[in-house]
Design a protein around this motif. Structure first.
Motif, short mmCIF file in Angstrom:
data_model
loop_
_atom_site.label_atom_id
_atom_site.label_comp_id
_atom_site.label_asym_id
_atom_site.label_seq_id
_atom_site.Cartn_x
_atom_site.Cartn_y
_atom_site.Cartn_z
N ALA A 1 0.83 -1.20 0.00
CA ALA A 1 0.00 0.00 0.00
C ALA A 1 0.86 1.25 0.00
O ALA A 1 0.51 2.26 -0.64
CB ALA A 1 -0.93 -0.02 1.21
N GLU A 2 1.99 1.20 0.68
CA GLU A 2 2.86 2.38 0.78
C GLU A 2 3.60 2.69 -0.52
O GLU A 2 4.29 3.70 -0.60
CB GLU A 2 3.86 2.24 1.93
CG GLU A 2 4.68 0.97 1.93
CD GLU A 2 4.07 -0.12 2.79
OE1 GLU A 2 2.82 -0.24 2.86
OE2 GLU A 2 4.86 -0.90 3.39
N ASP A 3 3.48 1.85 -1.51
CA ASP A 3 4.05 2.13 -2.83
C ASP A 3 3.10 2.98 -3.68
O ASP A 3 3.46 3.39 -4.79
CB ASP A 3 4.38 0.84 -3.58
CG ASP A 3 5.45 0.02 -2.89
OD1 ASP A 3 5.29 -1.21 -2.81
OD2 ASP A 3 6.44 0.62 -2.41
N THR A 4 1.89 3.20 -3.19
CA THR A 4 0.93 4.05 -3.91
C THR A 4 1.51 5.44 -4.08
O THR A 4 1.86 6.10 -3.10
CB THR A 4 -0.40 4.11 -3.13
OG1 THR A 4 -1.00 2.82 -3.12
CG2 THR A 4 -1.35 5.12 -3.77
N ALA A 5 1.63 5.87 -5.32
CA ALA A 5 2.27 7.16 -5.59
C ALA A 5 2.17 7.49 -7.07
O ALA A 5 1.87 6.63 -7.91
CB ALA A 5 3.75 7.12 -5.19
N LEU A 6 2.48 8.73 -7.38
CA LEU A 6 2.70 9.17 -8.75
C LEU A 6 4.18 8.96 -9.04
O LEU A 6 5.03 9.47 -8.29
CB LEU A 6 2.32 10.64 -8.90
CG LEU A 6 2.40 11.27 -10.28
CD1 LEU A 6 1.42 10.58 -11.25
CD2 LEU A 6 2.11 12.76 -10.20
N TYR A 7 4.48 8.20 -10.06
CA TYR A 7 5.86 7.86 -10.38
C TYR A 7 6.34 8.69 -11.58
O TYR A 7 5.72 8.66 -12.65
CB TYR A 7 5.99 6.37 -10.69
CG TYR A 7 5.94 5.51 -9.45
CD1 TYR A 7 4.74 5.28 -8.78
CD2 TYR A 7 7.10 4.93 -8.93
CE1 TYR A 7 4.69 4.51 -7.63
CE2 TYR A 7 7.07 4.15 -7.77
CZ TYR A 7 5.87 3.95 -7.13
OH TYR A 7 5.83 3.19 -5.98
N TYR A 8 7.43 9.40 -11.36
CA TYR A 8 8.04 10.22 -12.41
C TYR A 8 9.35 9.57 -12.88
O TYR A 8 10.12 9.07 -12.05
CB TYR A 8 8.42 11.60 -11.89
CG TYR A 8 7.29 12.50 -11.44
CD1 TYR A 8 6.97 12.62 -10.10
CD2 TYR A 8 6.59 13.28 -12.36
CE1 TYR A 8 5.98 13.48 -9.68
CE2 TYR A 8 5.59 14.15 -11.95
CZ TYR A 8 5.29 14.25 -10.61
OH TYR A 8 4.31 15.11 -10.19
N CYS A 9 9.62 9.67 -14.16
CA CYS A 9 10.98 9.39 -14.62
C CYS A 9 11.65 10.74 -14.90
O CYS A 9 10.98 11.73 -15.21
CB CYS A 9 11.01 8.50 -15.85
SG CYS A 9 10.28 9.19 -17.34
N ALA A 10 12.97 10.77 -14.76
CA ALA A 10 13.69 12.02 -14.92
C ALA A 10 15.09 11.75 -15.47
O ALA A 10 15.67 10.70 -15.23
CB ALA A 10 13.79 12.74 -13.58
N ARG A 11 15.60 12.73 -16.20
CA ARG A 11 16.94 12.65 -16.76
C ARG A 11 17.92 13.32 -15.82
O ARG A 11 17.69 14.43 -15.35
CB ARG A 11 16.97 13.35 -18.12
CG ARG A 11 18.26 13.21 -18.88
CD ARG A 11 18.18 13.96 -20.20
NE ARG A 11 18.62 15.35 -20.06
CZ ARG A 11 18.70 16.20 -21.09
NH1 ARG A 11 18.33 15.79 -22.30
NH2 ARG A 11 19.11 17.44 -20.90
N ASP A 12 19.03 12.63 -15.52
CA ASP A 12 20.04 13.15 -14.61
C ASP A 12 21.22 13.71 -15.39
O ASP A 12 21.82 13.01 -16.21
CB ASP A 12 20.51 12.04 -13.66
CG ASP A 12 21.27 12.58 -12.46
OD1 ASP A 12 22.12 13.47 -12.64
OD2 ASP A 12 21.03 12.12 -11.34
N GLU A 13 21.54 14.97 -15.13
CA GLU A 13 22.64 15.64 -15.84
C GLU A 13 24.00 15.32 -15.26
O GLU A 13 25.03 15.60 -15.88
CB GLU A 13 22.43 17.16 -15.79
CG GLU A 13 21.14 17.63 -16.41
CD GLU A 13 21.07 17.34 -17.90
OE1 GLU A 13 22.10 17.45 -18.59
OE2 GLU A 13 19.97 17.00 -18.37
#
Lengths: 120, 110
Positions: free
Chosen positions: A88-100
């Protein structure tokens, strides 16, 4: 246009699995470290995992170690997050992002996110 | 992998300056010059405002500046504008290719 588009989120029961995808376009995907960040409802941002340019190294926050796997397909410009034994604690909005900065947290490009809900 | 410490909220009037602190440890902020700050408007993607403690990405207003002293980083916004109202998150490299975020600070422009 430089862009990241996440997909694969949805409703899953506790203990279930889900695979998130992140499609990259407008830049040379294989030359960047990539990261997954999540935000639970009403909570702050949490770094989840990152992966080296060639996929040879990956790192995780303690709470997902052994359950989540980050991977990438540089030929298809795709980033993945395989999530097993979901809680249940994994419930979230998941973003991917580019790391510079080679995995050091300079996240210059973000997607709009994909929602994961873990509930029975 | 403990979260960095930020105040839950700060506020200021248009034209004023505010500073948001970000408390870390010798394992993260105190050891590396990889501190970044993100602006997050609800429903939108977070936006990089400051990286490597003091650097501003192209297109980010000069009104945003960053600094660091010992284990604490700070974000200063000068000449507050209504559009600056958002959540702000600090982020720091914590060694071993891991990264940690702060709990976030809600900025209200009165």
């Amino acid at each position: 246009e430089v862009q990241l588009v996440e997909s694969g989120g949805g409703l899953v029961q506790p203990g279930g699995s889900l695979r998130l995808s992140c499609a990259a376009s407008g830049f040379t995907f294989r030359t960047y470290w990539m990261t997954w960040v999540r935000q639970a409802p009403g909570k702050g941002l949490e770094w989840v995992a990152n992966i080296k340019r060639d996929g040879s190294e990956n790192y995780y926050v303690d709470s997902v170690k052994g359950r989540f796997t980050i991977s990438r397909d540089n030929a298809k410009n795709l980033l993945y997050l395989q999530m097993n034994t979901l809680r249940a604690e994994d419930t979230a909005l998941y973003y991917c992002a580019r790391d510079e900065d080679w995995g050091m947290g300079t996240l210059s490009i973000w997607g709009q996110g994909t929602m994961v809900t873990v509930s029975s | 992998q403990s979260a960095l410490t930020q105040p839950a909220s700060v506020s200021g009037s248009p034209g004023q300056s505010i500073t948001i602190s970000c408390g870390g440890t010798t394992n993260d902020i105190g050891s590396y010059n990889f501190v970044s700050w993100y602006q997050h408007h609800p429903g939108k993607a977070p936006k990089l405002m400051i990286y490597e403690v003091t650097k501003r990405p192209s297109g980010v207003s000069y009104r945003f500046s960053g600094s660091k002293s010992d284990n604490t980083a700070s974000l200063t916004i000068s000449g507050l504008q209504t559009e600056d109202e958002a959540d702000y998150y600090c982020c720091a490299y914590a060694g071993g290719s891991t990264v940690v975020f702060g709990g976030g600070t809600k900025l209200t422009v009165l």
